[in-house]
Enzyme design. Structure first.
Site, PDB file in Angstrom:
ATOM      1  N   HIS A 199     147.203 -68.382  46.969  1.00  0.00           N
ATOM      2  CA  HIS A 199     147.225 -68.670  45.841  1.00  0.00           C
ATOM      3  C   HIS A 199     147.036 -70.245  45.059  1.00  0.00           C
ATOM      4  CE1 HIS A 199     149.788 -70.842  42.524  1.00  0.00           C
ATOM      5  NE2 HIS A 199     150.119 -69.707  42.170  1.00  0.00           N
ATOM      6  N   HIS A 235     146.789 -61.386  39.560  1.00  0.00           N
ATOM      7  CA  HIS A 235     147.621 -62.126  38.482  1.00  0.00           C
ATOM      8  C   HIS A 235     149.443 -60.905  38.974  1.00  0.00           C
ATOM      9  CE1 HIS A 235     149.683 -65.827  36.567  1.00  0.00           C
ATOM     10  NE2 HIS A 235     149.345 -64.607  35.210  1.00  0.00           N
ATOM     11  N   ASP A 270     155.137 -62.627  44.710  1.00  0.00           N
ATOM     12  CA  ASP A 270     154.658 -61.115  45.104  1.00  0.00           C
ATOM     13  C   ASP A 270     154.870 -60.500  46.105  1.00  0.00           C
ATOM     14  OD1 ASP A 270     152.000 -62.542  42.583  1.00  0.00           O
ATOM     15  OD2 ASP A 270     154.015 -61.565  42.722  1.00  0.00           O
TER      16      ASP A 270
HETATM   17  C1  SDX Z   1     150.900 -65.104  40.898  1.00  0.00           C
HETATM   18  O1  SDX Z   1     148.212 -69.244  38.832  1.00  0.00           O
HETATM   19  C2  SDX Z   1     150.058 -69.177  39.107  1.00  0.00           C
HETATM   20  O2  SDX Z   1     150.300 -69.708  39.264  1.00  0.00           O
HETATM   21  C3  SDX Z   1     150.037 -67.149  38.954  1.00  0.00           C
HETATM   22  C4  SDX Z   1     151.219 -66.884  39.538  1.00  0.00           C
HETATM   23  C5  SDX Z   1     152.557 -67.207  38.618  1.00  0.00           C
HETATM   24  O3  SDX Z   1     154.331 -67.266  39.244  1.00  0.00           O
HETATM   25  O4  SDX Z   1     151.958 -66.832  37.468  1.00  0.00           O
HETATM   26  O5  SDX Z   1     151.572 -67.675  41.249  1.00  0.00           O
HETATM   27  C6  SDX Z   1     151.521 -65.041  40.004  1.00  0.00           C
HETATM   28  O6  SDX Z   1     149.504 -64.212  40.412  1.00  0.00           O
HETATM   29  C7  SDX Z   1     150.621 -65.565  42.402  1.00  0.00           C
HETATM   30  C8  SDX Z   1     149.027 -64.509  42.458  1.00  0.00           C
HETATM   31  C9  SDX Z   1     149.217 -62.871  43.203  1.00  0.00           C
HETATM   32  N1  SDX Z   1     147.841 -63.156  43.381  1.00  0.00           N
HETATM   33  C10 SDX Z   1     147.916 -61.357  44.718  1.00  0.00           C
HETATM   34  O7  SDX Z   1     148.663 -61.952  45.793  1.00  0.00           O
HETATM   35  C11 SDX Z   1     146.132 -61.166  44.849  1.00  0.00           C
HETATM   36  C12 SDX Z   1     145.153 -61.924  45.818  1.00  0.00           C
HETATM   37  N2  SDX Z   1     145.366 -63.362  46.218  1.00  0.00           N
HETATM   38  C13 SDX Z   1     143.881 -63.273  45.796  1.00  0.00           C
HETATM   39  O8  SDX Z   1     143.610 -62.547  44.701  1.00  0.00           O
HETATM   40  C14 SDX Z   1     144.110 -65.403  45.615  1.00  0.00           C
HETATM   41  O9  SDX Z   1     143.891 -65.632  46.471  1.00  0.00           O
HETATM   42  C15 SDX Z   1     144.088 -65.901  44.203  1.00  0.00           C
HETATM   43  C16 SDX Z   1     143.334 -65.046  42.501  1.00  0.00           C
HETATM   44  C17 SDX Z   1     145.686 -65.533  44.447  1.00  0.00           C
HETATM   45  C18 SDX Z   1     143.368 -67.230  44.255  1.00  0.00           C
HETATM   46  O10 SDX Z   1     142.635 -67.218  44.314  1.00  0.00           O
HETATM   47  P1  SDX Z   1     141.324 -68.602  44.216  1.00  0.00           P
HETATM   48  O11 SDX Z   1     142.418 -69.735  44.698  1.00  0.00           O
HETATM   49  O12 SDX Z   1     140.245 -67.784  43.084  1.00  0.00           O
HETATM   50  O13 SDX Z   1     140.973 -68.654  45.350  1.00  0.00           O
HETATM   51  P2  SDX Z   1     140.047 -67.980  45.845  1.00  0.00           P
HETATM   52  O14 SDX Z   1     139.212 -67.054  45.840  1.00  0.00           O
HETATM   53  O15 SDX Z   1     138.556 -69.376  45.715  1.00  0.00           O
HETATM   54  O16 SDX Z   1     140.114 -67.914  47.404  1.00  0.00           O
HETATM   55  C19 SDX Z   1     139.540 -68.815  48.535  1.00  0.00           C
HETATM   56  C20 SDX Z   1     138.773 -68.373  50.057  1.00  0.00           C
HETATM   57  C21 SDX Z   1     138.311 -67.854  49.409  1.00  0.00           C
HETATM   58  O17 SDX Z   1     137.298 -67.044  50.531  1.00  0.00           O
HETATM   59  P3  SDX Z   1     135.806 -67.748  51.359  1.00  0.00           P
HETATM   60  O18 SDX Z   1     134.818 -67.648  49.626  1.00  0.00           O
HETATM   61  O19 SDX Z   1     136.506 -69.671  50.662  1.00  0.00           O
HETATM   62  O20 SDX Z   1     135.087 -67.660  52.375  1.00  0.00           O
HETATM   63  O21 SDX Z   1     140.234 -67.315  49.860  1.00  0.00           O
HETATM   64  C22 SDX Z   1     139.804 -66.308  49.949  1.00  0.00           C
HETATM   65  C23 SDX Z   1     138.663 -66.108  49.089  1.00  0.00           C
HETATM   66  O22 SDX Z   1     138.086 -64.848  49.509  1.00  0.00           O
HETATM   67  N3  SDX Z   1     140.989 -65.092  49.702  1.00  0.00           N
HETATM   68  C24 SDX Z   1     141.452 -64.208  50.532  1.00  0.00           C
HETATM   69  C25 SDX Z   1     142.951 -64.257  49.307  1.00  0.00           C
HETATM   70  N4  SDX Z   1     143.060 -65.017  48.742  1.00  0.00           N
HETATM   71  C26 SDX Z   1     141.766 -65.545  48.526  1.00  0.00           C
HETATM   72  N5  SDX Z   1     141.435 -63.559  51.669  1.00  0.00           N
HETATM   73  C27 SDX Z   1     141.703 -62.693  51.649  1.00  0.00           C
HETATM   74  N6  SDX Z   1     142.913 -62.255  51.308  1.00  0.00           N
HETATM   75  C28 SDX Z   1     143.934 -63.060  49.875  1.00  0.00           C
HETATM   76  N7  SDX Z   1     144.991 -62.560  49.805  1.00  0.00           N
END
Ligand code: SDX
Length: 429
Positions: free
Chosen positions: A306, A265, A364
């Site tokens: 996201h 997050h 971010d």
């Molecule tokens: C913020 O919610 C908000 O609005 C948050 C925010 C705000 O203003 O409040 O926007 C701020 O928190 C932005 C996000 C910052 N976090 C990151 O940058 C960390 C990296 N991102 C991931 O951890 C992830 O993308 C999330 C947590 C942001 C979203 O996760 P989800 O929606 O639960 O999606 P998921 O983990 O289920 O991913 C779907 C697929 C998965 O692969 P499969 O299981 O489908 O094969 O995408 C992959 C994930 O493994 N994936 C990634 C990835 N993000 C998702 N793979 C590699 N790198 C990534 N960054």
């Protein structure tokens, strides 16, 4: 709002009719509040498909990459408004006129100082404590100083708490930084704008008061705007849940800070810079892209992906423009981390793994490069995010408390042991 209905056919049970509610814009919702009578719960870990509340504050269209605050696009607010105007908008529902803005700005200015005794709280922390650990502590401690205005059912108390929090977060954030540096804490100044004041408290010392760069102050103010609110994200949902128990606003915001800290997050902005340092050179990008795609490797590309945006995060676009402006203004050419970040974005966005999963840079990804160029240490990045997001958190807290609400109390799918009797210790195997 409920003129359509959904019918749930459950084997061996009578069909359940559920109202469908329609908002101003965005997906309709199936109102499952009456589902309990059927003896069923909904099951949605991580709230992938759950609307937790009704809100009028922020709307996100993840497919179109749209972010509206009280109907205004984030791009227009970033370009034409400023952070305190955006605070007024989020808190009150409308942009202020000149008189309202002047009154709000003056009110905020008159609450930027914190109680002198709050300084003693810092001494309990090691100097090298993570700034977010200190922020959690000192923001929660604010509730020990305002016994005169903690009645959450009193609209005036809610109003003064909101102003106090918006006003004091920059002061506390700068105090956290100064404490980590072993430098004297700086008092706020009423002759500076909100962003100028923050940079003054961060980087000036009693020995020398340097003028604040208007370019850096504008960039700081824009970063605050871009982080101000974002619908029902993890930390905002935490604040709403804490608030639903009747906890005081300072405790609720401290809970939001704790939730924001996580690298999935708000902690991602710090994690992006750490990741770029770890990648080190463009030649290593392919190795890290492979790690990000490897299900057996916990590594994720920080700053990508996201839950809601399946298109570009509009904030990332504005952040990248701001990044270019700040680096140009500072005369930083070919910043190695920016070059690396841009190359990483290019490569990731041509890779089927990222394209198929709609993984684009989020808010971010570029923010850390600007913050670093302004001179803010990586460990303070999420503190800046918490500072800016406080107005969003407290707006949602106010919105929830301003109309009938219930304590948030989710249920579960229990897969543990059936009821069983205790065996005496001497007889246990
Ligand atoms: C913020 O919610 C908000 O609005 C948050 C925010 C705000 O203003 O409040 O926007 C701020 O928190 C932005 C996000 C910052 N976090 C990151 O940058 C960390 C990296 N991102 C991931 O951890 C992830 O993308 C999330 C947590 C942001 C979203 O996760 P989800 O929606 O639960 O999606 P998921 O983990 O289920 O991913 C779907 C697929 C998965 O692969 P499969 O299981 O489908 O094969 O995408 C992959 C994930 O493994 N994936 C990634 C990835 N993000 C998702 N793979 C590699 N790198 C990534 N960054």
């Amino acid at each position: 709002m409920a003129d359509k209905k959904a019918q749930l056919i459950i084997e061996g049970a009578a069909p359940v009719e559920l109202p469908i509610l329609t908002g101003t814009v965005g997906p309709d919702v199936i109102d499952v509040r009456g589902l309990g009578a059927s003896g069923h719960f909904t099951f949605d870990p991580g709230f992938m498909a759950t609307a937790s509340c009704e809100s009028k504050i922020t709307y996100i269209d993840g497919d179109k990459g749209v972010l509206l605050h009280r109907g205004y696009p984030i791009e227009q607010l970033a370009e034409q408004s400023d952070y305190l105007e955006t605070c007024y908008l989020l808190l009150n529902g409308e942009l202020p006129n000149e008189e309202q803005k002047a009154k709000f700005v003056s009110n905020v200015k008159n609450h930027t100082m914190v109680h002198e005794q709050l300084k003693t709280f810092f001494n309990g922390f090691r100097r090298d404590a993570h700034p977010m650990a200190v922020m959690c502590g000192v923001v929660g401690a604010l509730s020990a100083f305002y016994h005169d205005s903690l009645d959450i059912n009193n609209p005036q108390h809610r109003e003064i708490s909101a102003v106090r929090l918006v006003a004091k977060m920059p002061t506390l954030a700068a105090m956290v930084y100064k404490y980590s540096m072993g430098q004297p804490m700086m008092y706020p100044r009423n002759d500076l704008t909100y962003a100028e004041n923050f940079l003054h408290m961060m980087f000036n010392t009693p020995c020398e008061i340097k003028p604040i760069s208007p370019v850096l102050a504008k960039a700081m103010d824009r970063i605050f705007i871009l982080h101000a609110d974002h619908e029902q994200n993890a930390s905002t949902s935490t604040v709403r849940l804490a608030g639903s128990s009747g906890a005081n606003p300072f405790a609720c915001i401290a809970a939001g800070i704790a939730a924001l800290w996580g690298p999935a997050h708000g902690g991602a902005n710090e994690a992006v810079l750490t990741m770029l340092d770890e990648i080190g050179d463009v030649s290593n990008i392919d190795t890290y892209i492979a790690k990000a795609k490897d299900k057996n490797d916990p590594f994720k590309l920080m700053g990508f992906g996201h839950r809601v945006y399946k298109n570009r995060d509009p904030r990332a676009t504005v952040m990248k423009q701001t990044c270019d402006e700040v680096l140009a203004e500072l005369g930083i050419k070919n910043d190695p981390q920016l070059q690396l970040a841009m190359r990483l974005e290019e490569i990731a966005l041509t890779d089927p793994y990222f394209i198929e999963r709609s993984l684009y840079p989020n808010v971010d990804f570029y923010s850390g490069i600007i913050l670093k160029a302004i001179g803010i240490p990586t460990s303070m990045f999420t503190v800046i995010f918490a500072l800016a997001r406080t107005v969003g958190w407290i707006s949602h807290w106010k919105e929830m408390l301003s109309s009938p609400y219930k304590i948030g109390r989710p249920r579960q799918l229990y897969t543990g042991e059936q009821q069983r009797d205790i065996t005496a210790l001497k007889d246990r195997k």
